[in-house]
Design a protein around this motif. Structure first.
Motif, PDB file in Angstrom:
ATOM      1  N   ALA A  96       0.840  -1.201   0.000  1.00  0.00           N
ATOM      2  CA  ALA A  96       0.000   0.000   0.000  1.00  0.00           C
ATOM      3  C   ALA A  96       0.873   1.249   0.000  1.00  0.00           C
ATOM      4  O   ALA A  96       1.831   1.345   0.771  1.00  0.00           O
ATOM      5  N   ILE A  97       0.538   2.203  -0.853  1.00  0.00           N
ATOM      6  CA  ILE A  97       1.335   3.413  -1.010  1.00  0.00           C
ATOM      7  C   ILE A  97       1.398   4.230   0.274  1.00  0.00           C
ATOM      8  O   ILE A  97       2.432   4.819   0.592  1.00  0.00           O
ATOM      9  N   HIS A  98       0.312   4.240   1.053  1.00  0.00           N
ATOM     10  CA  HIS A  98       0.350   5.010   2.292  1.00  0.00           C
ATOM     11  C   HIS A  98       1.333   4.397   3.287  1.00  0.00           C
ATOM     12  O   HIS A  98       2.004   5.111   4.035  1.00  0.00           O
ATOM     13  N   GLY A  99       1.428   3.076   3.300  1.00  0.00           N
ATOM     14  CA  GLY A  99       2.423   2.432   4.150  1.00  0.00           C
ATOM     15  C   GLY A  99       3.830   2.775   3.705  1.00  0.00           C
ATOM     16  O   GLY A  99       4.718   3.038   4.529  1.00  0.00           O
ATOM     17  N   TYR A 218      -2.030  15.075  -3.640  1.00  0.00           N
ATOM     18  CA  TYR A 218      -2.187  13.635  -3.846  1.00  0.00           C
ATOM     19  C   TYR A 218      -3.420  13.108  -3.111  1.00  0.00           C
ATOM     20  O   TYR A 218      -4.204  12.327  -3.664  1.00  0.00           O
ATOM     21  N   SER A 219      -3.606  13.548  -1.868  1.00  0.00           N
ATOM     22  CA  SER A 219      -4.707  13.040  -1.054  1.00  0.00           C
ATOM     23  C   SER A 219      -6.061  13.456  -1.613  1.00  0.00           C
ATOM     24  O   SER A 219      -7.023  12.685  -1.568  1.00  0.00           O
ATOM     25  N   PHE A 220      -6.141  14.672  -2.129  1.00  0.00           N
ATOM     26  CA  PHE A 220      -7.402  15.153  -2.697  1.00  0.00           C
ATOM     27  C   PHE A 220      -7.820  14.279  -3.879  1.00  0.00           C
ATOM     28  O   PHE A 220      -8.966  13.829  -3.972  1.00  0.00           O
ATOM     29  N   GLY A 221      -6.876  14.010  -4.790  1.00  0.00           N
ATOM     30  CA  GLY A 221      -7.195  13.161  -5.937  1.00  0.00           C
ATOM     31  C   GLY A 221      -7.454  11.727  -5.535  1.00  0.00           C
ATOM     32  O   GLY A 221      -8.389  11.091  -6.034  1.00  0.00           O
ATOM     33  N   ARG A 222      -6.658  11.207  -4.592  1.00  0.00           N
ATOM     34  CA  ARG A 222      -6.813   9.813  -4.175  1.00  0.00           C
ATOM     35  C   ARG A 222      -8.165   9.583  -3.514  1.00  0.00           C
ATOM     36  O   ARG A 222      -8.757   8.509  -3.655  1.00  0.00           O
ATOM     37  N   PHE A 223      -8.663  10.591  -2.775  1.00  0.00           N
ATOM     38  CA  PHE A 223      -9.957  10.453  -2.105  1.00  0.00           C
ATOM     39  C   PHE A 223     -11.055  10.107  -3.108  1.00  0.00           C
ATOM     40  O   PHE A 223     -11.858   9.201  -2.886  1.00  0.00           O
ATOM     41  N   ILE A 246      -7.462   8.122   5.346  1.00  0.00           N
ATOM     42  CA  ILE A 246      -6.096   8.641   5.458  1.00  0.00           C
ATOM     43  C   ILE A 246      -5.946   9.916   4.632  1.00  0.00           C
ATOM     44  O   ILE A 246      -5.272  10.869   5.054  1.00  0.00           O
ATOM     45  N   SER A 247      -6.577   9.972   3.472  1.00  0.00           N
ATOM     46  CA  SER A 247      -6.498  11.163   2.620  1.00  0.00           C
ATOM     47  C   SER A 247      -7.068  12.382   3.329  1.00  0.00           C
ATOM     48  O   SER A 247      -6.464  13.467   3.315  1.00  0.00           O
ATOM     49  N   VAL A 248      -8.227  12.217   3.957  1.00  0.00           N
ATOM     50  CA  VAL A 248      -8.846  13.326   4.698  1.00  0.00           C
ATOM     51  C   VAL A 248      -7.943  13.757   5.848  1.00  0.00           C
ATOM     52  O   VAL A 248      -7.726  14.963   6.079  1.00  0.00           O
TER      53      VAL A 248
END
Length: 279
Positions: A96-99, A218-223, A246-248
């Motif tokens: 996972a990219i967040h990890g 990145y988080s805005f688009g990933r959401f 996680i994005s929020v």
């Protein structure tokens, strides 16, 4: 809609009995280009030219380890009854990219402490490289026919999907069904973010804020893209997609930290090392 098209081969080349997969080649290409971009900028800002080479020696293993740990935690039901070695079977998929982001940021923080370098300076320099690497890396998902969305409806195909090049949509046909190429949406979003960060670099923001801008973009688009995907990790016992949560949190934390660091005077140095002008 039902299609019958042969997908691309996942194997790039076979060295005797050892297959080299496109996924690994594409990820390595993204990492190499990201390193090139960061190295050029580090040299321009007066850092050692090989500072990011030294960092990656530690950051890449940490990113892989944390990416796997993160994935296994949220897929524990899948591994609890499996043989113990399955937890380590990264070659079967499951990172996972967040990890990876958590692992690489922690490593960069420790690295900066040991080297006596500003962590925020390293993070800012690396931010465009992260987006570049992620934009390229998503094409590994393309070759593996993964990280896609749900089936394409006839309306979606007529209104939008038909304008995407055939070599992309054809690879998103799995067992006769065409799926949303969400890997493509994220790749394009990351490229746009890369352009934005390269522009912001010239604007010379406060130190740390280029990295926060990366997290926000990145988080805005990933959401939104995550809402289309069919392989999401979920918060245990809920229907909450972990990546969206996680994005929020990353967006809120980035905005709060930018405000806090300015308020407390922790962001008095600009990206290029200059102090803010007094007016």
């Amino acid at each position: 809609m039902f299609f019958n098209i042969q997908p691309y081969d996942r194997v790039f080349i076979e060295l005797g009995p050892v297959p080299i997969y496109w996924y690994g080649v594409i990820i390595a290409t993204g990492a190499a280009l990201g390193l090139w971009l960061a190295t050029r900028e580090a040299k321009r800002l007066g850092l050692k030219e090989d500072i990011f080479v030294d960092l990656l020696i530690f950051a890449i293993p940490a990113a892989i380890l944390f990416a796997r740990i993160y994935y296994v935690i949220f897929e524990w039901d899948r591994y609890a009854g499996a043989p113990w070695w399955k937890v380590f079977a990264v070659w079967e998929g499951g990172i996972a990219i967040h990890g990876a982001l958590i692992g690489s940021v922690l490593t960069a923080w420790l690295f900066a402490k040991v080297k006596g370098i500003s962590f925020w300076m390293l993070a800012d320099i690396a931010a465009p490289s992260l987006l570049l690497g992620q934009a390229i890396g998503r094409w590994g998902n393309f070759m593996n026919q993964e990280a896609h969305g749900g089936p394409v409806t006839e309306d979606a195909y007529n209104n939008f999907i038909q304008y995407i090049p055939d070599f992309i949509t054809n690879q998103m046909i799995i067992e006769g069904v065409m799926y949303q190429p969400t890997f493509l949406y994220e790749s394009v979003w990351n490229i746009l973010g890369l352009i934005l960060l390269l522009y912001l670099r010239k604007v010379n923001p406060r130190r740390g804020e280029l990295f926060f801008s990366y997290l926000i973009w990145y988080s805005f688009g990933r959401f939104f893209i995550e809402g289309l995907r069919t392989d999401s990790l979920y918060l245990m016992g809920t229907d909450i997609r972990v990546a969206r949560l996680i994005s929020v949190l990353l967006i809120a934390a980035s905005v709060a930290l930018m405000y806090f660091r300015r308020k407390k005077g922790y962001a008095n140095v600009h990206y290029n090392g200059q102090l803010p002008s007094k007016k």
